[in-house]
Design a protein around this motif. Sequence first.
Motif, PDB file in Angstrom:
ATOM      1  N   GLU A  76      13.755  13.919  61.166  1.00  0.00           N
ATOM      2  CA  GLU A  76      11.982  14.438  61.643  1.00  0.00           C
ATOM      3  C   GLU A  76      10.982  13.969  61.867  1.00  0.00           C
ATOM      4  N   ALA A  79      12.056  13.785  65.706  1.00  0.00           N
ATOM      5  CA  ALA A  79      11.389  15.063  66.654  1.00  0.00           C
ATOM      6  C   ALA A  79       9.990  14.694  66.561  1.00  0.00           C
ATOM      7  N   ARG A  80       9.536  14.275  65.626  1.00  0.00           N
ATOM      8  CA  ARG A  80       8.090  14.419  65.381  1.00  0.00           C
ATOM      9  C   ARG A  80       7.592  13.896  66.489  1.00  0.00           C
ATOM     10  N   THR A 102       5.278  21.043  59.968  1.00  0.00           N
ATOM     11  CA  THR A 102       6.116  21.384  58.877  1.00  0.00           C
ATOM     12  C   THR A 102       7.704  21.709  59.251  1.00  0.00           C
ATOM     13  N   PHE A 103       8.389  21.222  59.031  1.00  0.00           N
ATOM     14  CA  PHE A 103      10.117  21.448  59.572  1.00  0.00           C
ATOM     15  C   PHE A 103      10.435  22.535  58.777  1.00  0.00           C
ATOM     16  N   LYS A 104      11.386  23.480  58.962  1.00  0.00           N
ATOM     17  CA  LYS A 104      11.327  24.460  58.584  1.00  0.00           C
ATOM     18  C   LYS A 104      13.010  23.961  58.606  1.00  0.00           C
ATOM     19  N   LEU A 106      16.288  22.149  60.721  1.00  0.00           N
ATOM     20  CA  LEU A 106      16.531  21.472  61.849  1.00  0.00           C
ATOM     21  C   LEU A 106      18.109  20.616  61.577  1.00  0.00           C
ATOM     22  N   CYS A 348      19.782  19.980  69.272  1.00  0.00           N
ATOM     23  CA  CYS A 348      18.657  20.738  68.126  1.00  0.00           C
ATOM     24  C   CYS A 348      18.403  22.087  68.543  1.00  0.00           C
ATOM     25  N   LEU A 353      10.409  27.405  65.884  1.00  0.00           N
ATOM     26  CA  LEU A 353       9.902  26.670  64.515  1.00  0.00           C
ATOM     27  C   LEU A 353       8.354  27.047  64.366  1.00  0.00           C
ATOM     28  N   LEU A 355       4.884  25.779  62.753  1.00  0.00           N
ATOM     29  CA  LEU A 355       4.308  24.612  63.267  1.00  0.00           C
ATOM     30  C   LEU A 355       3.663  24.883  61.813  1.00  0.00           C
TER      31      LEU A 355
END
Length: 402
Positions: A76, A79-80, A102-104, A106, A348, A353, A355
């Motif tokens: 994460e 990714a961020r 907020t990652f739901k 991945l 990915c 998503l 966010l």
Amino acid sequence: MNEKDDEQLGAFDPNIPEEGPSAPPPGWLDCVTGYDEPKGGDTGDQLYPPPPAYNPQPENDRNASVPNVRVPQVSESVAREALLKFVGSKWSKSSKPARNLTFKELQPITMYRYRLETYTESRSSAWEMEPFTGQVVDGPQYGMSPPPWDVPVQQPQRYIDVILKVRVPHSSFVKTCHRCHGCGRTRCTHCAGRGNRRCPFCHGHGRRTTGHGRNNRAGNNRCSSCQGRGRKRCTFCHGHGHKTCPTCQGNRNLMHFIQLTITWKNHVFEFVPDRLPEFPLKKFEKVSGDAFFIDESILVYPIVGFPDQEICDASRKASQEHHSKFSPQQVPCRILQQVSYLWAYSWCPGPILILQQVSYLWAYSWCPGPILILQQVSYLWAYSWCPGPIAGVLIQFSSYNR
């Protein structure tokens, strides 16, 4: 134009020859041992296959094993960071949604890229010539000319296309210029060597009709172009009747020699499994990174035992294709070096998503009474992102209000 008119133009110097062909006539050039006999008028390059000692032979049942590799997963934090970098360069709005996302879900997918490079060398020769001005002539008196593949040259940096031209040792000799026959000058073809030409306006008469004169009679006036002489100075030879020989440049002799052309060329085969139609393979062309597997030798061998069978099949196909394609039987060249690479990417994919979702509420107090809600608005941001430690790219970015 009749013969009488030709005599009025003046005489030319018979000692100045007419201009001959630019290429040497048949039998003009000497034969050099180890090189093809020159043909009349044929100055094209002659390709020479390398001797058997220069060509490595592949070993039977030889393969390359790839060590176990642990592909890093997309976290994460990675990714961020990639998303914030993209938003900062492409998006003029606030990056707060990207920071607070907020990652739901991945789910990285590993992709591999295989590349084979084959560096080859080929040699060809052609006869060249230059004006002889007294320079040193490296001729057969100093020894025999080495064969094409024995001429020493400095090897360039590997896997870079280079073309080098060198003079074959002991192949030079001096001969009279075949174009001017050793005169250094050639007769001007525009004025036939006389230095002047018939005036094209009055056709050599010196006078021409310029309109109607007095009493409606045609006027026969002196030609203003040639001043009544009927002839004009040749502009091609400046009135000399001859020109400097363009081949020997007036030096009367030419030095002939064999010029060897060495061509180094890098041939590339690349393969990426096309398992994700929604991801364009052209994206990988812009990706840089370190390969986790490198095999370099004169001849590399197919990869076996790798978890991705498509990579093994592509490696075997590429090796067989390059070994057969660049053999002396197919192309007169030799393989100097080969190198194969294998890269891994963590990708990915997935749906858009969500966010961040924020609701705002404004409240106003108006006169006496309860608080009235006058306006309500909500915002929703959505991003589609393709992360990865190497191929971290964003493939879609969208936002909308609701």
